[in-house]
Design a protein around this motif. Structure first.
Motif: not given
Length: 393
Positions: A158-173, A369-377
């Motif tokens: 599960l840790r391996q999948w957890d790290v791999t899936s984090a790479a799919r995310v474009d931005a984190f809050a 804060g959410i809108l600021r992150l979305l604007a960055g995307q």
């Protein structure tokens, strides 16, 4: 001569939004954040592993909810956490074709969905999965014999999948600086801190003469929140402490060890909780939490906080201004903190600065804060064209 054909007017639609939440089996802090996201995107569709409508607010039930195959497994509403090893594959089976924006709400498995190529994926992280990372040994030591034997093998995968899936995310809050640091440590990703929305307008101070002489502990009586520390420290000091929260089994066990100066009210209606928050001498907050909404609610009630100086309390409590932070998570550390709090006269702080400080954590700040992150995307909610190939009108 024929009339020219009328111009075809295509109405621009807002983004088609998918919000992925780990499970919907009750209303806690994560679900309050989910409600705020749903208010931002009222047409959003929700995706989750398990859904129990009777335990969910009308605001969330108003949305279209999709479940993964986990929901079809035996006794899923009760045993869903036992199916954790099956959740990564279940997430990856979700078909998000046609969605313009994906938002995952992560504290359990949620961020591992596969977003369409042109759809930004924002993850709001309440916490990386504690039972895989920083609290792994605590959870394993408290598990049954079979789970304890299987955890080293299952957690490794599960840790391996957890790290791999984090790479799919474009931005984190992240909901606090504490969580942002853990995202950096375990996933090697940067996150912008966007504090969760607190309904600060629901709370208000009382007149100075109505403040009592008791301290308050409030919340779920979970071990990591350290109610035992507060009960033992106040039993030794003999100072009045009111404890609000359940479950009853834990409440009764703590009450058996407490002095007569400690009163246990159990789970109470909101007006009773609100009254105690506004009249307490201070909130006692001895646990390490990812954020911690209760301290903000108490400050919105005009009262200060004595908090263990780790975790989310570092974001919410200003030492010497809205309360006091102590560094040693022990009975001695807490009793010393109470003595210093009273000696410094922090129990006589005027309510106005505390209320103003708490207002920094309202829903408007969360939304910004959410809108600021979305604007960055490159996402502007309400002004995103429908995905190619989908009919508009």
């Amino acid at each position: 001569m024929s009339e020219p054909a009328p111009a075809v007017v295509t109405r621009r639609k807002g983004p088609r939004v998918a919000i992925v939440h780990y499970w919907l089996v009750g209303m806690r802090g994560g679900e309050k954040v989910l409600e705020a996201l749903c208010r931002m995107f009222p047409e959003a569709e929700l995706f989750t592993h398990v859904y129990v409508p009777d335990r969910i607010s009308p605001a969330l039930n108003a949305h279209k909810v999709h479940t993964t195959r986990i929901a079809r497994l035996p006794f899923a509403p009760r045993l869903y956490q036992k199916y954790l090893p099956l959740m990564p594959r279940a997430l990856e089976e979700i078909d998000l074709t046609g969605f313009d924006l994906v938002i995952s709400s992560e504290a359990g498995p949620a961020k591992g969905v596969i977003a369409p190529p042109d759809a930004p994926h924002l993850c709001y992280c309440h916490s990386p999965m504690r039972y895989l990372w920083d609290q792994y040994h605590v959870y394993r030591d408290g598990a049954g014999a079979l789970t304890r034997a299987l955890m080293p093998y299952l957690a490794h995968e599960l840790r391996q999948w957890d790290v791999t899936s984090a790479a799919r995310v474009d931005a984190f809050a992240a909901n606090s600086g504490h969580v942002a640091a853990r995202i950096r440590k375990y996933w090697r990703r940067e996150a912008e801190v966007v504090h969760p929305p607190v309904a600060v307008a629901d709370f208000a101070p009382v007149a100075a003469g109505e403040v009592g002489d008791f301290y308050l502990w409030a919340g779920e009586l979970a071990p990591y929140k350290r109610p035992d520390l507060a009960v033992e420290a106040f039993t030794r000091m003999g100072k009045p402490l009111v404890v609000i929260g359940g479950p009853d089994k834990t409440r009764k066990a703590l009450a058996a060890q407490a002095g007569d100066n400690v009163r246990f009210l159990g789970q109470v209606p909101f007006p009773t909780l609100k009254d105690h928050m506004a009249r307490c001498k201070a909130l006692i907050f001895p646990g390490e939490e990812d954020f911690g909404i209760v301290p903000v609610e108490v400050m919105a009630s005009g009262r200060p906080v004595i908090a263990y100086g780790r975790g989310g309390a570092l974001d919410t409590v200003r030492d010497g201004e809205t309360g006091l932070l102590f560094r040693e998570q022990s009975v001695e550390g807490l009793t010393d903190a109470v003595a210093r709090f009273e000696a410094a006269g922090l129990d006589r702080l005027p309510p106005e600065p505390l209320v103003a400080h708490a207002a920094r954590f309202d829903e408007g700040a969360f939304r910004a804060g959410i809108l600021r992150l979305l604007a960055g995307q490159g996402v502007a909610p309400g002004a995103v064209e429908a995905a190619p190939g989908r009919k508009t009108g």
